[in-house]
Write a protein that holds these residues in place. Sequence first.
Motif, PDB file in Angstrom:
ATOM      1  N   LEU A  36     -66.029  25.484   4.113  1.00  0.00           N
ATOM      2  CA  LEU A  36     -65.601  24.189   3.575  1.00  0.00           C
ATOM      3  C   LEU A  36     -64.082  24.100   3.515  1.00  0.00           C
ATOM      4  CD1 LEU A  36     -66.397  21.493   2.291  1.00  0.00           C
ATOM      5  CD2 LEU A  36     -66.457  22.657   0.073  1.00  0.00           C
ATOM      6  N   VAL A  40     -61.744  21.359   5.487  1.00  0.00           N
ATOM      7  CA  VAL A  40     -60.826  20.453   4.790  1.00  0.00           C
ATOM      8  C   VAL A  40     -59.404  20.615   5.322  1.00  0.00           C
ATOM      9  CG1 VAL A  40     -59.765  19.937   2.551  1.00  0.00           C
ATOM     10  CG2 VAL A  40     -62.230  20.304   2.706  1.00  0.00           C
ATOM     11  N   THR A  43     -59.081  19.203   8.804  1.00  0.00           N
ATOM     12  CA  THR A  43     -59.136  17.741   8.756  1.00  0.00           C
ATOM     13  C   THR A  43     -57.788  17.170   8.317  1.00  0.00           C
ATOM     14  OG1 THR A  43     -61.495  17.803   8.215  1.00  0.00           O
ATOM     15  CG2 THR A  43     -60.318  15.751   7.740  1.00  0.00           C
TER      16      THR A  43
END
Length: 200
Positions: A36, A40, A43
């Motif tokens: 995760l 993130v 991104t």
Amino acid sequence: MTEMPATPQWMGAPRRPAPLIWLSKIEEVLGALLVLLIFVLLTVQVFQRYLPVATQPWIGEISRYALMALGFILVGSLMGQGRHLSIEAIMNVGQPRFKRTVVVISSIISAVICAVLAQDSWALISSDTGQTLQITGIPMWMLYVIPFAAFVSATIQALANIVWAPFENISTIEDEALRAAADISGEHTGIETDSKEARS
């Protein structure tokens, strides 16, 4: 689903101790959090390229080392599952006693290798040269803590495999898939039988 038969006394308990199970679960949760985190950060990095904002070079560095940590942190969990492609190929042939022997020998070899890697990781931690990451300034010895902890966990899981994995992994992945398919078809058959009886 059908239950596995009781394990012989010389082979240990049929279930792994709760601390080892929880250790694997914790490592899996940490692995999921790292995935995760990488998602993130990457991104954010992609959006930075197309928005009029200053880029943050630390994002790329943290992402790379998070990917490295992900590769190490799951070693113990995978070792606890006792699944190796080469071992699975061997487990498709032979009698149960032969399969138990294969699992025990492979677990001993894995435990020795992981213990040596843990020792090497500790040597890198203890011989700190003061080197840091180029952008974030994180000390290098802190990065070596991750593989050290991972290989210590893998060593413990491999040693536990000598006692518990022979019972857990007597059936191969293919056997488990066939058993699950048979259970599902049996459940469907039972449902159909019940519905027929209800109609009559």
